[in-house]
Design a protein around this motif. Structure first.
Motif, mmCIF file in Angstrom:
data_model
loop_
_atom_site.group_PDB
_atom_site.id
_atom_site.type_symbol
_atom_site.label_atom_id
_atom_site.label_comp_id
_atom_site.label_asym_id
_atom_site.label_seq_id
_atom_site.Cartn_x
_atom_site.Cartn_y
_atom_site.Cartn_z
ATOM 1 N N LEU A 77 0.812 -1.220 0.000
ATOM 2 C CA LEU A 77 0.000 0.000 0.000
ATOM 3 C C LEU A 77 0.848 1.275 0.000
ATOM 4 N N LEU A 78 2.089 1.163 0.425
ATOM 5 C CA LEU A 78 3.016 2.289 0.487
ATOM 6 C C LEU A 78 4.360 1.834 -0.051
ATOM 7 N N ARG A 79 5.156 2.820 -0.415
ATOM 8 C CA ARG A 79 6.530 2.562 -0.852
ATOM 9 C C ARG A 79 7.462 3.261 0.119
ATOM 10 N N GLU A 80 8.444 2.555 0.641
ATOM 11 C CA GLU A 80 9.433 3.166 1.528
ATOM 12 C C GLU A 80 10.490 3.854 0.689
ATOM 13 N N VAL A 81 10.826 5.095 1.049
ATOM 14 C CA VAL A 81 11.866 5.850 0.353
ATOM 15 C C VAL A 81 12.864 6.300 1.411
ATOM 16 N N VAL A 82 14.057 5.714 1.385
ATOM 17 C CA VAL A 82 15.103 6.051 2.345
ATOM 18 C C VAL A 82 16.015 7.082 1.679
ATOM 19 N N VAL A 83 15.974 8.327 2.186
ATOM 20 C CA VAL A 83 16.799 9.372 1.577
ATOM 21 C C VAL A 83 18.176 9.461 2.217
ATOM 22 N N ASP A 84 18.302 9.027 3.444
ATOM 23 C CA ASP A 84 19.587 8.843 4.113
ATOM 24 C C ASP A 84 19.334 7.923 5.302
ATOM 25 N N PRO A 85 20.376 7.448 5.953
ATOM 26 C CA PRO A 85 20.159 6.451 7.018
ATOM 27 C C PRO A 85 19.236 6.904 8.150
ATOM 28 N N SER A 86 19.063 8.213 8.315
ATOM 29 C CA SER A 86 18.219 8.695 9.415
ATOM 30 C C SER A 86 16.879 9.257 8.938
ATOM 31 N N LYS A 87 16.586 9.205 7.648
ATOM 32 C CA LYS A 87 15.367 9.829 7.127
ATOM 33 C C LYS A 87 14.667 8.907 6.141
ATOM 34 N N MET A 88 13.458 8.470 6.518
ATOM 35 C CA MET A 88 12.656 7.628 5.652
ATOM 36 C C MET A 88 11.294 8.261 5.443
ATOM 37 N N PHE A 89 10.843 8.216 4.204
ATOM 38 C CA PHE A 89 9.502 8.663 3.859
ATOM 39 C C PHE A 89 8.679 7.458 3.437
ATOM 40 N N PHE A 90 7.372 7.611 3.533
ATOM 41 C CA PHE A 90 6.447 6.622 3.012
ATOM 42 C C PHE A 90 5.671 7.314 1.900
ATOM 43 N N ASP A 91 5.675 6.700 0.732
ATOM 44 C CA ASP A 91 5.130 7.293 -0.486
ATOM 45 C C ASP A 91 3.863 6.553 -0.873
ATOM 46 N N THR A 92 2.782 7.288 -1.064
ATOM 47 C CA THR A 92 1.522 6.662 -1.460
ATOM 48 C C THR A 92 1.430 6.460 -2.970
ATOM 49 N N ASN A 93 2.358 7.036 -3.724
ATOM 50 C CA ASN A 93 2.385 6.872 -5.181
ATOM 51 C C ASN A 93 3.132 5.583 -5.501
ATOM 52 N N LEU A 94 2.418 4.581 -5.950
ATOM 53 C CA LEU A 94 3.018 3.282 -6.233
ATOM 54 C C LEU A 94 3.423 3.123 -7.691
ATOM 55 N N ASP A 95 3.127 4.112 -8.528
ATOM 56 C CA ASP A 95 3.543 4.064 -9.929
ATOM 57 C C ASP A 95 5.064 4.200 -9.999
ATOM 58 N N PRO A 96 5.694 3.625 -11.030
ATOM 59 C CA PRO A 96 7.147 3.785 -11.168
ATOM 60 C C PRO A 96 7.522 5.267 -11.286
ATOM 61 N N HIS A 97 8.422 5.711 -10.438
ATOM 62 C CA HIS A 97 8.903 7.089 -10.472
ATOM 63 C C HIS A 97 10.140 7.214 -9.602
ATOM 64 N N HIS A 98 10.781 8.370 -9.689
ATOM 65 C CA HIS A 98 11.982 8.648 -8.911
ATOM 66 C C HIS A 98 11.720 9.875 -8.053
ATOM 67 N N HIS A 99 12.761 10.344 -7.343
ATOM 68 C CA HIS A 99 12.548 11.441 -6.401
ATOM 69 C C HIS A 99 13.641 12.500 -6.447
ATOM 70 N N LEU A 100 13.222 13.711 -6.148
ATOM 71 C CA LEU A 100 14.102 14.848 -5.926
ATOM 72 C C LEU A 100 13.971 15.178 -4.447
ATOM 73 N N TYR A 101 15.104 15.168 -3.721
ATOM 74 C CA TYR A 101 15.082 15.451 -2.285
ATOM 75 C C TYR A 101 15.768 16.786 -2.040
ATOM 76 N N HIS A 102 15.031 17.721 -1.466
ATOM 77 C CA HIS A 102 15.542 19.056 -1.172
ATOM 78 C C HIS A 102 16.212 19.029 0.202
ATOM 79 N N LEU A 103 17.539 19.096 0.208
ATOM 80 C CA LEU A 103 18.302 18.991 1.457
ATOM 81 C C LEU A 103 17.940 20.086 2.451
#
Length: 144
Positions: A77-103
């Protein structure tokens, strides 16, 4: 107000049906978390979910939020997105895609899969197949 706070909420009956379709017992806490998450595409951290829940209902522990998000990810139901070892997001968009992370802001933004080209992949053992490729492009404000 964050995008998460402005997201439309899915109706309880729809969340219950969705959870049951994925073999998840619809407990009160799971349904409440599902109502917050499944109204549209968004990227949320467990802390954001916990903060939003604490405003709406008392007694949901951090462990319950983490366990529920993990279960939702495990069940697809969700996709885990680990942007660094201390920061994880859960993404409700399950379609194939990538991410831009604003530091600077900690914001995660979708990039269409077609907008990223990978010209070469490493040689893989014959015993494995590629299950997916996740690209996270980390950006910061320009010094220009």
């Amino acid at each position: 107000m964050s995008d998460f706070a402005r997201q439309p909420r899915l109706e309880r009956s729809s969340v219950i049906a969705l959870l049951r379709e994925h073999d998840i017992t619809p407990t009160q806490q799971r349904v409440e978390i599902g109502c917050l998450l499944f109204g549209g595409h968004q990227h949320v951290s467990a802390d954001q979910v916990l903060a939003r829940l604490s405003g709406a209902r008392r007694g949901v522990s951090k462990a319950t939020v983490y366990n529920t998000l993990g279960l939702f990810a495990e069940k697809g139901l969700l996709r885990e997105v680990v942007v660094d070892p201390s920061k994880m997001f859960f993404d409700t968009n399950l379609d194939p895609h990538h991410h831009l992370y604003h530091l600077e802001t900690g914001e995660l933004e979708d990039i269409e899969a077609a907008d990223v080209t990978i010209n070469r992949m490493p040689a893989l053992p014959e015993t494995v197949d590629v299950a997916g490729v996740d690209v996270i492009i980390r950006v910061k404000p320009s010094a220009r």
